[in-house]
Design a protein around this motif. Structure first.
Motif, mmCIF file in Angstrom:
data_model
loop_
_atom_site.group_PDB
_atom_site.id
_atom_site.type_symbol
_atom_site.label_atom_id
_atom_site.label_comp_id
_atom_site.label_asym_id
_atom_site.label_seq_id
_atom_site.Cartn_x
_atom_site.Cartn_y
_atom_site.Cartn_z
ATOM 1 N N ARG A 19 2.697 2.626 -4.935
ATOM 2 C CA ARG A 19 2.095 3.161 -3.696
ATOM 3 C C ARG A 19 1.956 2.075 -2.633
ATOM 4 N N LEU A 62 -9.842 10.122 4.296
ATOM 5 C CA LEU A 62 -9.863 9.940 2.847
ATOM 6 C C LEU A 62 -11.254 9.637 2.305
ATOM 7 N N PRO A 217 -14.557 4.839 -6.399
ATOM 8 C CA PRO A 217 -13.925 6.143 -6.645
ATOM 9 C C PRO A 217 -14.168 6.590 -8.074
ATOM 10 N N GLU A 220 -10.325 7.367 -13.344
ATOM 11 C CA GLU A 220 -9.106 8.131 -13.579
ATOM 12 C C GLU A 220 -9.128 8.719 -14.974
ATOM 13 N N SER A 452 -15.000 1.006 -1.073
ATOM 14 C CA SER A 452 -13.866 1.709 -1.677
ATOM 15 C C SER A 452 -12.579 1.420 -0.918
ATOM 16 N N HIS A 453 -12.453 0.178 -0.482
ATOM 17 C CA HIS A 453 -11.279 -0.221 0.301
ATOM 18 C C HIS A 453 -10.936 -1.667 -0.018
ATOM 19 N N THR A 470 -1.156 7.778 5.694
ATOM 20 C CA THR A 470 -2.268 7.480 4.803
ATOM 21 C C THR A 470 -2.603 6.004 4.887
ATOM 22 N N THR A 476 -8.060 4.871 -4.924
ATOM 23 C CA THR A 476 -7.909 6.261 -5.348
ATOM 24 C C THR A 476 -8.542 6.523 -6.712
ATOM 25 N N SER A 477 -8.671 5.524 -7.544
ATOM 26 C CA SER A 477 -9.331 5.654 -8.839
ATOM 27 C C SER A 477 -10.043 4.342 -9.146
#
Length: 545
Positions: A19, A62, A217, A220, A452-453, A470, A476-477
């Protein structure tokens, strides 16, 4: 009698940095044959034709829901209620409201140091990676980034509809929630947050009762995670699998400190190699994977003679300098060759290695950084099943454990915007107080998990590619191991599900934060147990105490 042969540790591995790779290079080039063939279509699709506003919009989209959830949960615990305002322009004056947007710190541009054209500048290195020495010299850059309302600095919350000025309710005698009170020196431009407060009808300023970030986040979901983290390596080896983190190998030359101590960086690298490959020297056989977190080569050395030769070559329209051995390009070539041979030696012992590019490596400067080209490490890439060239940032699943990290530039950049005043009456040569220090690396890393970044200061301060769809740096997890490299010293912290500091990892919601020290400066590497998330430091030195 024969001694037992140690079995090399093994752990299932899955790279997950694709990603980042997707956004690590332009989709089209405006030069060369590609542009000639593509014509205007290639020119219009070039990523730098986009505005960076799309990145902030995608980031807000997001993280918005999680910020609102955390704000509402906090208000519920306090027995309060507030309306969620979809757009800042729609906020009602005098009503307790929840606004979500991007933090913007407006500071006097004259106080902010000039932007460096390159991070390899000596003063930029001291500025980004401040150390305990030369404390007085770094005060002025730190002061320039400290938020000071008396000097005209203003804090805003912004979305697509507009912006509103933020002031902590405590500054005007109001009530705040201490755990989530607004502190301008604990946020940076680009951070997405939900603020709870009231807009003053007279001034239009929002008096902030509390501020809430997206937080870590969710974990997962993976059906194999519990089994893998609780399993032994194999029937013969009962030790837990160990992930070795190292940064700042500094291939190409010895570190400056070695000249004073008589130590040798190359010798310390050989000691690390023996530790990994010779089971009689330690527990290196438990290491299932080595991650090199940037700093693999030294910075290019531009000597005075190099600059003079380059100038003469340019004036004479020549392609080579008179004294090529002093050329910085030759220095990079030598450093890469030494790095390639060193990694190949580790790989030849059957130890997988992941290499994360850093700020001195020959790759793109803007984040995400692309993996080093295979032609730069010809010996290492021959180990197809063991060697992986990753992006910066790095993300993988190792033994069922989510691992996330970088070379450390994102945290080093964020530290500048989180200065803090400290006790002491030390003064510099001009008589000014030396009482400002940067936030520690572990605190800044902890903040990125709360935000979360991975790179909250990009693209405002940290150079990034302008993504239109995006923001690849949004987590994301939840990672189980979250590290940064090239730090001044080793630091570690274990945080729980709500980002609070805890002592032991009771479940999969815990995250181990690790600041990996520069090997060139400290001679230290970090070992992370992939089952318990406990970590330890191994130090290599050739100088007697």
């Amino acid at each position: 009698m024969t001694s037992a042969i140690a079995t090399r540790a093994y752990a299932p591995f899955e790279p997950q940095w694709s990603r980042f790779h997707e956004f690590a290079a332009p989709l089209a080039s405006s030069s060369g044959a590609g542009a000639a063939a593509g014509g205007e279509s290639a020119q219009s699709s070039h990523p730098y034709n986009r505005q960076y506003s799309h990145v902030y919009s995608a980031r807000l989209k997001l993280l918005r829901r999680r910020c609102v959830h955390n704000a509402q949960q906090s208000l519920k615990d306090d027995g309060l209620e507030a309306d969620v305002v979809e757009h800042i322009i729609e906020v009602k004056e005098g009503a307790l409201s929840i606004l979500v947007g991007t933090i913007v710190k407006e500071m006097d541009p004259k106080r902010r140091p000039a932007v460096k054209s390159t991070y390899t500048d000596a003063s930029a290195q001291m500025f980004l990676f401040p150390s305990d020495d030369k404390k007085a010299e770094k005060q002025e850059p730190l002061r320039s980034f400290m938020f000071d309302k008396e000097k005209g600095d203003v804090l805003h919350l912004e979305d697509e509809s507009g912006r509103v000025e933020l002031v902590s309710a405590a500054d005007i005698g109001g009530e705040t929630k201490n755990d989530n009170s607004l502190d301008p020196n604990q946020v940076a431009t680009g951070v997405v947050a939900a603020v709870v407060g009231k807009v003053d009808s007279g001034t239009g300023v929002m008096h902030v009762h509390s501020i809430h970030f997206a937080g870590p986040p969710p974990v997962e979901s993976a059906s194999t995670k519990e089994g893998l983290r609780g399993a032994s390596i194999n029937d013969e080896e009962k030790n837990d699998p160990i992930l070795l983190l190292v940064s700042g190998l500094g291939c190409g030359s010895d570190s400056p400190a070695d000249a004073a101590t008589g130590a040798s960086l190359s010798l310390r690298r050989e000691m690390l190699l023996d530790y990994l490959t010779d089971p009689q020297l330690g527990d290196g056989s438990s290491v299932c994977r080595v991650v090199v977190a940037g700093g693999g080569i030294t910075a290019p050395v531009n000597t005075a003679e190099d600059k003079e030769n380059t100038k003469k070559a340019s004036s004479n329209n020549e392609t080579k300098t008179k004294a090529g051995k002093y050329d910085s390009t030759s220095n990079v070539t030598f450093s890469l060759r030494e790095l390639d041979l060193y990694i190949a030696e580790i790989l030849s012992s059957g130890i997988p290695v992941d290499y994360i590019p850093g700020w001195n490596d020959p790759t793109n400067a803007n984040w995400p950084q692309r993996p080093l080209h295979s032609c730069l490490l010809p010996n290492s890439v021959g180990f197809v099943d063991l060697f992986r060239r990753s992006t910066n940032p790095y993300e993988s699943d190792c033994n069922g454990v989510k691992v996330l990290g970088s070379d450390g530039l994102n945290v080093a950049d964020l530290r500048r915007f989180l200065p803090k005043k400290c006790d002491g009456d030390e003064v510099n040569d001009e008589g000014a107080e030396v009482n400002i220090s940067p936030s520690s690396s572990i605190d800044a890393l902890h903040q990125t998990l709360k935000f979360s970044h991975i790179a909250p200061t990009g693209p405002d301060s940290l150079p990034t590619f302008p993504s239109s769809e995006t923001d690849p740096f949004v987590m994301t997890s939840r990672p189980s191991v979250y590290f940064v490299g090239n730090c001044n010293e080793f630091e570690a912290r274990l945080v729980g599900g709500k980002c609070e500091t805890i002592d032991t990892a009771a479940d999969d919601s815990a995250t181990r934060l690790v600041c990996v020290p520069s090997f060139a400066k400290t001679g230290e590497v970090v070992l992370v147990n992939l089952r318990t998330l406990e970590c330890d430091v191994v130090s290599f030195t050739d100088v007697s105490p």
